[in-house]
Design an enzyme around this catalytic site. Structure first.
Site, PDB file in Angstrom:
ATOM      1  CG  ASP A   5     -28.380  -2.246 -10.402  1.00 12.31           C
ATOM      2  OD1 ASP A   5     -28.048  -2.972  -9.437  1.00 12.31           O
ATOM      3  OD2 ASP A   5     -27.554  -1.732 -11.180  1.00 12.31           O
TER       4      ASP A   5
ATOM      5  CG  ASP B 257     -43.348  -7.574 -19.407  1.00 11.98           C
ATOM      6  OD1 ASP B 257     -43.314  -8.617 -18.729  1.00 11.98           O
ATOM      7  OD2 ASP B 257     -44.008  -7.476 -20.452  1.00 11.98           O
TER       8      ASP B 257
ATOM      9  CE1 TYR C  46     -26.362 -10.255 -18.986  1.00 17.13           C
ATOM     10  CE2 TYR C  46     -25.739 -10.384 -16.691  1.00 17.13           C
ATOM     11  CZ  TYR C  46     -26.461  -9.798 -17.701  1.00 17.13           C
ATOM     12  OH  TYR C  46     -27.278  -8.736 -17.420  1.00 17.13           O
TER      13      TYR C  46
ATOM     14  CE  LYS D 213     -41.411 -10.600 -22.491  1.00 18.81           C
ATOM     15  NZ  LYS D 213     -42.443  -9.630 -22.104  1.00 18.81           N
TER      16      LYS D 213
ATOM     17  CG  ASP E 230     -27.175  -6.986 -14.334  1.00 20.79           C
ATOM     18  OD1 ASP E 230     -26.960  -6.211 -13.386  1.00 20.79           O
ATOM     19  OD2 ASP E 230     -26.477  -7.009 -15.361  1.00 20.79           O
TER      20      ASP E 230
END
Ligand code: NAD
Length: 372
Positions: free
Chosen positions: A253, A225, A144, A193, A249
Site C-alpha cells: 500500500d 522498517d 493472518y 524482521k 500488506d
C-alpha cells in the site's frame, strides 16, 4: 494462441473500466492473431442481486474452467456496508477466490512514469532515478492465518495472533519472486524482521536456499522498517521486493500511492502452478461510478499483466503498456490524474473513460503497423 479468460467485472466502476479493457484485449488479439474466449461471470453485489450470494457456484466453475481470471472490483458505498447486499462483499468474493485457488503470491508492480511525476508524493530528484519495482507478497501464511485468541489471564485481558510459516510456503513464493526477477532487472530484495521474529529467521534461511537455484539473480535481505523508509527515500534501488503476508500488506500500500492514483496500477494473485487472477488494486469507487470519469488504465494494465504472466506474451503486454504511456505523453488525462497547474510545458486534455481508451487503441493500431 487460444485461451479462455473468465471476466468478473463486479460493481461500481468495475463494469465500465472492464468494458474498455476488453476492447484493448480484443485489439491485441486481432493484431497478434490470438483467440481469447471471454466468458463473463457475476461477482459481488451484482451477483447478490441475482442469487443472494457474492460468489455463485457458476462463477467458481467458470473460473475453474478458464486459463486466467480478469477481475474488476466489488463492493458498495462505504456508508451502505451494513446492507445485506454489501456486508462482507469483498471478503466473500475476493478472499473466497484466493482460498479456492490457493493463491499464494500477490504481485503489485509499481512504476512512476515521467509524464506523471508531478502526481507522486515523492520529490522529483528521487523519481528521476527511475522507479520500477514489484512487491511480491506471500498470501497464505503469517499471523493472518494462525490462531487468533483473546483471553483473560491474571485478571488481565490479553490477545495473541500466531504467525506461522512452513518452509514450503516460503519456498513457493520465493520461486515466484526469483522467476519474476529473471524477466526483469535480476535483483530480489527479501524483506523480513529476522532480528526479532522466529518466522522471519526461517523466512531468511529458506529464501537463501532458494536463491542458490538462481545464481544469476542478485539477492539481498532488508529489515521491514528499513524497507518502508527506503521505499520513500530511494525506491529506485528496488527491482523485486519479496516479503511476508503482513509486511507485504503494508508495503504494497505504501508502494501503491507512489504513482499518484489508484487508477494506474495492476496487480496479480498467482498460485504455485502459475494460475492467476488480475485486477486493479483499487475498489469499486462508488463515488465516481457511472459517470464515465474513472481511469481505465489500471484495468487495461491488468490485461497486460495477464498476457505477460499467465500466457507468456511479453511483446503483447509491452505493446499495451507502451500504448498507455504514449497516450499519457500526448497529454490525455482522466480526472484523477489531471493537474494542469503541475504540468509546466505540456498541454493536457481532460478526457473521460471511453475517450482515454480510444486514444490507447489508436496507439495500439500504430504498434500493429510496426510489428507487422
Ligand atoms: P476505492 O479504491 O474504491 O476508492 C478510493 C478513491 O480512489 C476514490 O476516491 C475513488 O474515486 C478513487 N479511485 C479508485 N479507482 C479509481 C479509478 N480507476 N479512477 C479514478 N479514481 C479511482 O476505495 P473505497 O471508496 O474505500 O471503497 C469502495 C468499495 O470498494 C468498498 O465497498 C470496498 O470494500 C471496496 N473495495 C474493493 C476492492 C476490490 O474489489 N479488490 C478493493 C478495495 C476496496
Amino acid at each position: 494462441m487460444k485461451k479462455n479468460i473468465a471476466v468478473l467485472a463486479g460493481d461500481g466502476i468495475g463494469p465500465e473500466v472492464m468494458s474498455q479493457a476488453l476492447l484493448v484485449l480484443d485489439a491485441v488479439a486481432k493484431q497478434f492473431g490470438h483467440q481469447f474466449t471471454i466468458s463473463e461471470g457475476l461477482v459481488g453485489g451484482a451477483a447478490y442481486d441475482k442469487g443472494g450470494t457474492h460468489l455463485p457456484d457458476e462463477t467458481k466453475a467458470l473460473c475453474q474452467s478458464s486459463d486466467a481470471i480478469l477481475f474488476g472490483s466489488v463492493g458498495g458505498p462505504v456508508a451502505q456496508q451494513h446492507l445485506d447486499k454489501w456486508k462482507n462483499c469483498e471478503a466473500n468474493s475476493i478472499l473466497s477466490l484466493r482460498k479456492l485457488f490457493s493463491f499464494n503470491a500477490n504481485l503489485r508492480p509499481v512504476r512512476i512514469l515521467p509524464e506523471l511525476q508531478a502526481l507522486s508524493p515523492l520529490k522529483a530528484e528521487i523519481i528521476q532515478k527511475g522507479v520500477d519495482l514489484v512487491i511480491v507478497r506471500e498470501l497464505l501464511g503469517d499471523c493472518y492465518f494462525g490462531e487468533h485468541k483473546q483471553f483473560i489471564e491474571g485478571g488481565m485481558r490479553q490477545a495473541s495472533d500466531l504467525s506461522l510459516y512452513t518452509e514450503e510456503q516460503i519456498a513457493n513464493v520465493a520461486h515466484t519472486a526469483f522467476r519474476l526477477a529473471k524477466m526483469r532487472r535480476k535483483k530480489v530484495t527479501s524483506v523480513d524482521k529476522a532480528n526479532v521474529l522466529a518466522a522471519s529467521k526461517l523466512w531468511r534461511t529458506v529464501v537463501k536456499e532458494i536463491a542458490q537455484e538462481y545464481p544469476d539473480i542478485q539477492t539481498e535481505n532488508l529489515l521491514v522498517d528499513n524497507c518502508a523508509m527506503q521505499l520513500v527515500i530511494n525506491p529506485s534501488q528496488f527491482d523485486v521486493v519479496l516479503t511476508t503476508n503482513m509486511f507485504g500488506d503494508i508495503l504494497s500500500d505504501v508502494a501503491a500511492v507512489l504513482p499518484g492514483s489508484l487508477g494506474l496500477l495492476a496487480s496479480a494473485s498467482l498460485n504455485s502452478s502459475g494460475f492467476g487472477l488480475y485486477e486493479p488494486p483499487g475498489g469499486s469507487a462508488p463515488d465516481i461510478a457511472g459517470k464515465d470519469i474513472a481511469n481505465p488504465i489500471a484495468q487495461i494494465n491488468s490485461v497486460a499483466l495477464l498476457l505477460r504472466l499467465s500466457f507468456g506474451l511479453e511483446t503483447e503486454a509491452l505493446s499495451i503498456e507502451q500504448a498507455v504511456e504514449s497516450t499519457l505523453k500526448d497529454g490525455f488525462r482522466t480526472k484523477d490524474i489531471y493537474r494542469p497547474e503541475a504540468a509546466k510545458d505540456t498541454n493536457l486534455s481532460l478526457v473521460g473513460t471511453q475517450q482515454m481508451t480510444n486514444q490507447i487503441l489508436k496507439h495500439l493500431s500504430g504498434v500493429e503497423h510496426h510489428v507487422r
